[in-house]
Design an enzyme around this catalytic site. Structure first.
Site, PDB file in Angstrom:
ATOM      1  N   TYR A  14      37.048 -13.794  -6.058  1.00  0.00           N
ATOM      2  CA  TYR A  14      36.356 -12.670  -5.435  1.00  0.00           C
ATOM      3  C   TYR A  14      36.838 -11.306  -5.921  1.00  0.00           C
ATOM      4  O   TYR A  14      36.339 -10.281  -5.489  1.00  0.00           O
ATOM      5  CB  TYR A  14      36.506 -12.743  -3.909  1.00  0.00           C
ATOM      6  CG  TYR A  14      37.951 -12.890  -3.468  1.00  0.00           C
ATOM      7  CD1 TYR A  14      38.774 -11.769  -3.372  1.00  0.00           C
ATOM      8  CD2 TYR A  14      38.484 -14.132  -3.172  1.00  0.00           C
ATOM      9  CE1 TYR A  14      40.101 -11.898  -2.990  1.00  0.00           C
ATOM     10  CE2 TYR A  14      39.800 -14.267  -2.778  1.00  0.00           C
ATOM     11  CZ  TYR A  14      40.607 -13.146  -2.691  1.00  0.00           C
ATOM     12  OH  TYR A  14      41.915 -13.279  -2.322  1.00  0.00           O
ATOM     13  N   GLY A  15      37.816 -11.271  -6.815  1.00  0.00           N
ATOM     14  CA  GLY A  15      38.393  -9.996  -7.246  1.00  0.00           C
ATOM     15  C   GLY A  15      38.529  -9.902  -8.750  1.00  0.00           C
ATOM     16  O   GLY A  15      37.539  -9.967  -9.473  1.00  0.00           O
ATOM     17  N   THR A  16      39.752  -9.769  -9.212  1.00  0.00           N
ATOM     18  CA  THR A  16      40.004  -9.528 -10.634  1.00  0.00           C
ATOM     19  C   THR A  16      39.779 -10.750 -11.517  1.00  0.00           C
ATOM     20  O   THR A  16      39.834 -10.640 -12.735  1.00  0.00           O
ATOM     21  CB  THR A  16      41.431  -9.000 -10.871  1.00  0.00           C
ATOM     22  OG1 THR A  16      42.376 -10.022 -10.534  1.00  0.00           O
ATOM     23  CG2 THR A  16      41.685  -7.728 -10.073  1.00  0.00           C
ATOM     24  N   LEU A  17      39.481 -11.902 -10.924  1.00  0.00           N
ATOM     25  CA  LEU A  17      39.158 -13.104 -11.702  1.00  0.00           C
ATOM     26  C   LEU A  17      37.661 -13.280 -11.912  1.00  0.00           C
ATOM     27  O   LEU A  17      37.227 -14.189 -12.621  1.00  0.00           O
ATOM     28  CB  LEU A  17      39.739 -14.351 -11.017  1.00  0.00           C
ATOM     29  CG  LEU A  17      41.252 -14.467 -11.084  1.00  0.00           C
ATOM     30  CD1 LEU A  17      41.764 -15.484 -10.073  1.00  0.00           C
ATOM     31  CD2 LEU A  17      41.702 -14.825 -12.487  1.00  0.00           C
ATOM     32  N   GLU A  85      48.832 -15.254  -8.445  1.00  0.00           N
ATOM     33  CA  GLU A  85      48.683 -14.878  -7.037  1.00  0.00           C
ATOM     34  C   GLU A  85      49.996 -14.927  -6.264  1.00  0.00           C
ATOM     35  O   GLU A  85      50.018 -14.716  -5.054  1.00  0.00           O
ATOM     36  CB  GLU A  85      47.638 -15.779  -6.360  1.00  0.00           C
ATOM     37  CG  GLU A  85      46.295 -15.813  -7.064  1.00  0.00           C
ATOM     38  CD  GLU A  85      45.542 -14.491  -7.086  1.00  0.00           C
ATOM     39  OE1 GLU A  85      46.100 -13.454  -6.656  1.00  0.00           O
ATOM     40  OE2 GLU A  85      44.400 -14.485  -7.545  1.00  0.00           O
TER      41      GLU A  85
END
Length: 145
Positions: A14-17, A85
């Site tokens: 949901y973010g930087t991936l 993470e």
């Protein structure tokens, strides 16, 4: 559920991936079978220092992608994502916890997937002092800045 007991679940990012974000190319490019739009209910996003945190919240919804890893890269990829993470099973210093939750694909079908959510200490700080990402879409939030 873990890799050792057959838990080769897809991963909800949901973010930087997400595609187009900087960690996508570093960690996912060439290691996935598919990446498709999806949503997850029961979580909200908070702004972090250059990346978001997902926090479990019953009324929330987050937009992201459902990533299926190539079978031959699955264990390596999951290990690399755990390190990114800062997640280690049972470690109280974790920034994130990797948990299994329901995800809905764009076509409306549901599946179980891994997702990294904020660890309890991080969740408490965010709920007290954090800034929610409106609409639960990290990519959209970055476009409007």
């Amino acid at each position: 559920m873990s890799v050792t007991d057959g838990g080769r679940l897809p991963i909800f990012v949901y973010g930087t991936l997400r595609p187009g974000e900087h960690n996508h190319d570093l960690f996912l490019r060439g290691r996935t079978l598919s990446e498709q739009p999806a949503t997850m209910r029961g979580i909200v996003l908070y702004d972090g220092p250059g990346y978001p945190y997902a926090v479990e919240e019953p009324a929330g919804v987050v937009h992201g992608e459902l990533v299926a890893a190539l079978p031959e890269t699955y264990a390596e990829l999951l290990g690399a994502l755990d390190r990114l993470e800062e997640y280690a099973p049972g470690d109280p210093r974790n920034l994130y916890e990797r948990v299994v939750r329901d995800v809905t694909r764009a076509d409306g079908t549901a599946t179980r997937a891994w997702v990294y959510v904020a660890a309890p200490a991080v969740t408490a700080r965010l709920r007290a002092h954090g800034r929610l990402v409106p609409g639960g879409d990290w990519r959209e939030r970055r476009r409007t800045r």
